[in-house]
Design an enzyme around this catalytic site. Structure first.
Site, PDB file in Angstrom:
ATOM      1  N   GLU A 169      43.594  21.774  40.083  1.00 33.01           N
ATOM      2  CA  GLU A 169      44.015  21.969  41.473  1.00 33.01           C
ATOM      3  C   GLU A 169      44.424  20.661  42.161  1.00 33.01           C
ATOM      4  O   GLU A 169      43.936  20.337  43.236  1.00 33.01           O
ATOM      5  CB  GLU A 169      42.902  22.689  42.256  1.00 33.01           C
ATOM      6  CG  GLU A 169      42.556  24.030  41.631  1.00 33.01           C
ATOM      7  CD  GLU A 169      41.371  24.745  42.266  1.00 33.01           C
ATOM      8  OE1 GLU A 169      40.785  24.209  43.226  1.00 33.01           O
ATOM      9  OE2 GLU A 169      41.024  25.839  41.798  1.00 33.01           O
ATOM     10  N   ASN A 210      45.377  22.658  35.359  1.00 34.43           N
ATOM     11  CA  ASN A 210      45.074  24.030  35.780  1.00 34.43           C
ATOM     12  C   ASN A 210      45.276  24.141  37.292  1.00 34.43           C
ATOM     13  O   ASN A 210      44.956  23.213  38.031  1.00 34.43           O
ATOM     14  CB  ASN A 210      43.592  24.293  35.420  1.00 34.43           C
ATOM     15  CG  ASN A 210      43.188  25.735  35.541  1.00 34.43           C
ATOM     16  OD1 ASN A 210      43.896  26.624  35.075  1.00 34.43           O
ATOM     17  ND2 ASN A 210      42.040  25.975  36.165  1.00 34.43           N
ATOM     18  N   HIS A 246      44.433  34.117  40.275  1.00 37.23           N
ATOM     19  CA  HIS A 246      43.600  34.821  41.264  1.00 37.23           C
ATOM     20  C   HIS A 246      44.553  35.652  42.135  1.00 37.23           C
ATOM     21  O   HIS A 246      45.115  35.150  43.104  1.00 37.23           O
ATOM     22  CB  HIS A 246      42.806  33.822  42.106  1.00 37.23           C
ATOM     23  CG  HIS A 246      41.759  33.105  41.307  1.00 37.23           C
ATOM     24  ND1 HIS A 246      40.656  33.748  40.796  1.00 37.23           N
ATOM     25  CD2 HIS A 246      41.657  31.812  40.919  1.00 37.23           C
ATOM     26  CE1 HIS A 246      39.913  32.878  40.120  1.00 37.23           C
ATOM     27  NE2 HIS A 246      40.504  31.698  40.174  1.00 37.23           N
ATOM     28  N   GLU A 275      42.002  32.203  34.859  1.00 38.19           N
ATOM     29  CA  GLU A 275      40.956  32.684  35.778  1.00 38.19           C
ATOM     30  C   GLU A 275      41.366  34.016  36.404  1.00 38.19           C
ATOM     31  O   GLU A 275      41.190  34.234  37.601  1.00 38.19           O
ATOM     32  CB  GLU A 275      40.701  31.647  36.885  1.00 38.19           C
ATOM     33  CG  GLU A 275      40.336  30.273  36.357  1.00 38.19           C
ATOM     34  CD  GLU A 275      40.027  29.254  37.453  1.00 38.19           C
ATOM     35  OE1 GLU A 275      39.866  29.650  38.633  1.00 38.19           O
ATOM     36  OE2 GLU A 275      39.944  28.059  37.120  1.00 38.19           O
ATOM     37  N   ASP A 277      41.763  37.378  38.113  1.00 38.62           N
ATOM     38  CA  ASP A 277      41.103  38.503  38.764  1.00 38.62           C
ATOM     39  C   ASP A 277      42.078  39.084  39.783  1.00 38.62           C
ATOM     40  O   ASP A 277      43.019  38.416  40.201  1.00 38.62           O
ATOM     41  CB  ASP A 277      39.729  38.173  39.361  1.00 38.62           C
ATOM     42  CG  ASP A 277      39.678  36.945  40.256  1.00 38.62           C
ATOM     43  OD1 ASP A 277      40.743  36.522  40.758  1.00 38.62           O
ATOM     44  OD2 ASP A 277      38.573  36.413  40.454  1.00 38.62           O
TER      45      ASP A 277
HETATM   46  O1  9MR Z   1      33.700  31.278  40.512  1.00 34.35           O
HETATM   47  C1  9MR Z   1      33.279  30.003  40.923  1.00 34.35           C
HETATM   48  C2  9MR Z   1      32.189  30.140  41.964  1.00 34.35           C
HETATM   49  O2  9MR Z   1      31.018  30.697  41.394  1.00 34.35           O
HETATM   50  C3  9MR Z   1      31.885  28.776  42.567  1.00 34.35           C
HETATM   51  O3  9MR Z   1      30.928  28.915  43.603  1.00 34.35           O
HETATM   52  C4  9MR Z   1      33.172  28.186  43.089  1.00 34.35           C
HETATM   53  C5  9MR Z   1      32.920  26.840  43.724  1.00 34.35           C
HETATM   54  O4  9MR Z   1      34.054  26.190  44.166  1.00 34.35           O
HETATM   55  O5  9MR Z   1      34.091  28.034  42.021  1.00 34.35           O
HETATM   56  C6  9MR Z   1      34.469  29.280  41.498  1.00 34.35           C
HETATM   57  O6  9MR Z   1      35.423  29.109  40.483  1.00 34.35           O
HETATM   58  C7  9MR Z   1      36.634  28.484  40.880  1.00 34.35           C
HETATM   59  C8  9MR Z   1      37.144  27.710  39.680  1.00 34.35           C
HETATM   60  O7  9MR Z   1      36.163  26.818  39.237  1.00 34.35           O
HETATM   61  C9  9MR Z   1      38.429  26.979  39.984  1.00 34.35           C
HETATM   62  N1  9MR Z   1      39.431  27.862  40.502  1.00 34.35           N
HETATM   63  C10 9MR Z   1      39.015  28.723  41.604  1.00 34.35           C
HETATM   64  C11 9MR Z   1      37.745  29.481  41.236  1.00 34.35           C
HETATM   65  C12 9MR Z   1      37.360  30.424  42.364  1.00 34.35           C
HETATM   66  O8  9MR Z   1      37.051  29.711  43.533  1.00 34.35           O
END
Ligand code: 9MR
Length: 665
Positions: A169, A210, A246, A275, A277
């Site tokens: 990101e 990513n 997402h 990722e 969903d």
């Molecule tokens: O799913 C993850 C969640 O449990 C965490 O609290 C969160 C913290 O920032 O991160 C989520 O996963 C993220 C991923 O690591 C990077 N891309 C976005 C995902 C959703 O926020």
């Protein structure tokens, strides 16, 4: 253009999230009964049959504590990403204070279930402790290097961990660099540094960049495209691009996902959906379930259609554990299973997209009569009676355990025949071997009987052959060259040579492109007008390897003369304020091969180029000149290639670029 989506990432404190989860779960009521499971065979079987992975993001607590979660995790998926356990805050909460418990737990689960692990994530602005964020430039770069070296290095020799998100990101929604503490302290160089540190820590891992909201062709994905292209041109080891995926049904599907993946693939990188969903605005209805299912099949189908797409990772699998309701309180139900582990229409959609109507669920027969022969101080030859299969045996996995009892079997190699030679063993040491067969659909047989082997004493040969010398190239054409060298000598015997090649006249890395049992080698399949460097090294039967020879640099000749070309341009999408032209197709209309092409066209007044791919475009006033990229200039007679670009234009102006002409060179 894909309509703008709400940014999916919100940095939050874990504690706050847990509190929100607890609060929300008090109000959760099951909304729909799940659709019956009509699909046959688990997802991973069908994905493997297509040569892809299907994965999920694992949460450590249910993975340790819930049988229902574990069963689906191991049955349905052949790839795992740690949802949180490998992030900086989880692994190095204070300087050099390491905790690998969650990461190791996931890697062990994956190894036990023959699943590959994608490491997530080495460098991110979120979930990174304050001690890192407050450092000055030099200390921050050192902290990044240490973190990468320790974390990626820990799993460098672990067969399950095959790839990493190196940076995550790094862009904002307009395609600028995100104003993170990394960028603000170190500038954009932190990205190239991170990749180089990761390559040093684990030379075999596939290294990815990513991001989210880069699924379609837009300003952010074009910025990512341009960055990957420029990093690779500087030999920064970027191997792979991750599209998080997402998605949300209320914002529409990014219908150019496949085309977008394809343009990245043309840069020579692997692509993957990391990722996935698909959230809906609650409550669930069967109509929303159906739309969601379509989004899932669209994503899987796009990956199936792009050769360079390695697979799809879903960000969890049960709605019981999903980040979505924590971040978007009125949205949710984004995954394949409901909170009671019942399959939803989205599951069936993924299954059917992977299955493609041809499911083979029958495993090969068990290999029998496993025997060992030719045991030396460092190697053994295994052979067995071949398995049979209703479709065909695709290959065998060779498994090895240490000693004469105890320990666990891990895979040490594969073979497509009923024999295997295992080298690099220690002298005077016992090992146990088993083999199992696989078919193209990924069905595996039971393991064979075990054979125990003890290597001979350490009187073996430890002397390496002499270094091959006088390496020279001759007979170089536009696509091949012949190498010769002075043979090596060895106290026992030279058994062969490894041929190594690096791109260009400097930089890059040498990788093996072939072997030879004589002191010559012909390397074919080269590109015209291109430089390569070669080295060779010798080996003996005991696996001793000589130093590498001198380096010889070769430049292939041009690929023919003359030839004409034509061009056709298509407006793929346009909006108030801009448009994308893709594909712009260049065809060799001549009778001999061409090695480069130039397309000129006109941009109407006040139109400006804001993105480009698969070509190198310069502008002067309203005249634009597009030349081929380094990899798509060579076209055989009748062959075509494509490039594309994005233009910004004044609001209300409906004109597009025009007057396309093609010339060679
Ligand atoms: O799913 C993850 C969640 O449990 C965490 O609290 C969160 C913290 O920032 O991160 C989520 O996963 C993220 C991923 O690591 C990077 N891309 C976005 C995902 C959703 O926020």
């Amino acid at each position: 253009m894909t309509p703008p989506r709400v940014p999916v990432h919100r940095a939050r404190r874990r504690l706050v999230q847990l509190a929100v989860v607890a609060l929300l779960s008090a109000f959760v009521v099951p909304v729909l009964s799940a659709s019956p499971a009509s699909a046959s065979g688990p997802l991973r079987t069908h994905a493997a049959a297509r040569g892809k992975f299907i994965g999920f993001a694992a949460a450590t607590s249910p993975l340790a504590n819930e049988a229902a979660y574990r069963t689906i995790a191991q049955t349905e998926f052949n790839q795992i990403t740690a949802e949180n356990a490998m992030k900086w805050d989880a692994t190095e909460s204070s300087d050099n204070n390491w905790n690998f418990s969650g990461a190791d737990q996931i890697v062990a689960f994956a190894a036990a279930n023959n699943q590959q692990v994608h490491g997530h994530t080495l460098v991110w602005h979120s979930q990174t402790p304050g001690w890192v964020q407050g450092l000055g430039a030099t200390a921050m770069r050192t902290a990044m290097q240490d973190h990468i070296a320790t974390l990626a290095g820990r799993y460098a020799n672990n067969a399950s961990v095959v790839s990493w998100d190196v940076v995550n990101e790094v862009f904002d929604e307009n395609g600028g660099f995100r104003s993170s503490f990394w960028y603000n302290t170190l500038g954009q160089s932190f990205i190239a540094d991170a990749f180089r540190y990761a390559r040093a820590a684990d030379p075999d891992a596939r290294l990815c960049i990513n991001d989210y909201n880069v699924e379609g062709i837009n300003a952010k994905s074009t910025a990512m495209y341009n960055l990957v292209q420029s990093l690779r041109a500087q030999n920064v080891p970027v191997d792979c691009v991750g599209f998080q995926g997402h998605l949300a049904t209320q914002y529409g599907f990014p219908s150019d996902l496949q085309q977008n993946m394809q343009r990245f693939a043309a840069l020579g990188v692997q692509v993957r959906v990391t990722e996935l969903d698909v959230r809906i605005v609650m409550p669930r209805t069967s109509a929303k379930d159906t739309t969601q299912a379509t989004y899932y099949s669209n994503v899987v189908n796009a990956c199936m259609a792009v050769t360079a797409c390695a697979g799809v990772t879903i960000w969890g699998f049960t709605d019981k554990y999903s980040w979505v309701p924590d971040t978007f309180p009125s949205e949710g139900a984004a995954l394949l299973y409901d909170a009671n582990y019942q399959q939803k229409p989205a599951y069936t959609a993924v299954h059917n997209a992977l299955d493609n109507g041809t499911s083979d669920t029958q495993a090969p027969s068990t290999p029998s009569n496993l025997t060992a022969s030719g045991i030396t101080s460092s190697s053994v030859n295994l052979s067995w009676t071949a398995s049979t299969d209703n479709v065909g045996v695709a290959g065998y996995d060779i498994l090895r355990a240490p000693g004469t009892s105890g320990g666990s079997f891990t895979q040490v190699g594969t073979s497509t025949t009923a024999s295997f030679s295992n080298t690099g063993l220690s002298a005077n040491t016992s090992y146990r071997y088993q083999v199992r067969a696989r078919d193209a659909a990924g069905n595996t047989s039971s393991v064979s009987s075990t054979v125990t082997v003890t290597t001979t004493g350490g009187t073996g040969d430890t002397q390496a052959p002499s270094t091959p010398s006088s390496l020279a190239a001759a007979g170089t054409t536009s696509s091949s060259t012949n190498l010769t060298w002075t043979a090596s000598t060895d106290n026992v015997a030279v058994t062969g040579y490894d041929i190594l090649r690096a791109p260009g006249t400097s930089g890059g890395t040498f990788t093996q492109v072939g072997t030879s049992t004589t002191a010559s080698f012909s390397n074919t399949g080269l590109s015209a007008n291109t430089s390569y460097r070669y080295q060779v090294r010798a080996r003996d039967a005991a696996g001793n390897v000589s130093a590498v020879s001198n380096t010889v640099t070769v430049t292939t000749t041009g690929g023919g003369t003359g030839g004409g070309c034509s061009v056709t341009a298509t407006v793929q999408t346009s909006w108030n304020g801009g448009y994308v032209m893709q594909p712009v197709t260049v065809t060799n209309t001549g009778t001999s091969a061409i090695t480069s092409w130039t397309v000129t066209f006109t941009l109407p007044p006040n139109h400006s180029l804001v993105g480009q791919w698969n070509g190198v475009i310069s502008t002067s006033g309203g005249t634009a000149t597009a030349k081929n990229a380094p990899y798509n200039g060579s076209l055989a007679p009748g062959a075509s290639t494509t490039f594309g670009f994005q233009v910004a234009r004044p609001n209300g102006d409906g004109n597009t670029a025009y007057g396309f002409t093609c010339t060679t060179p």
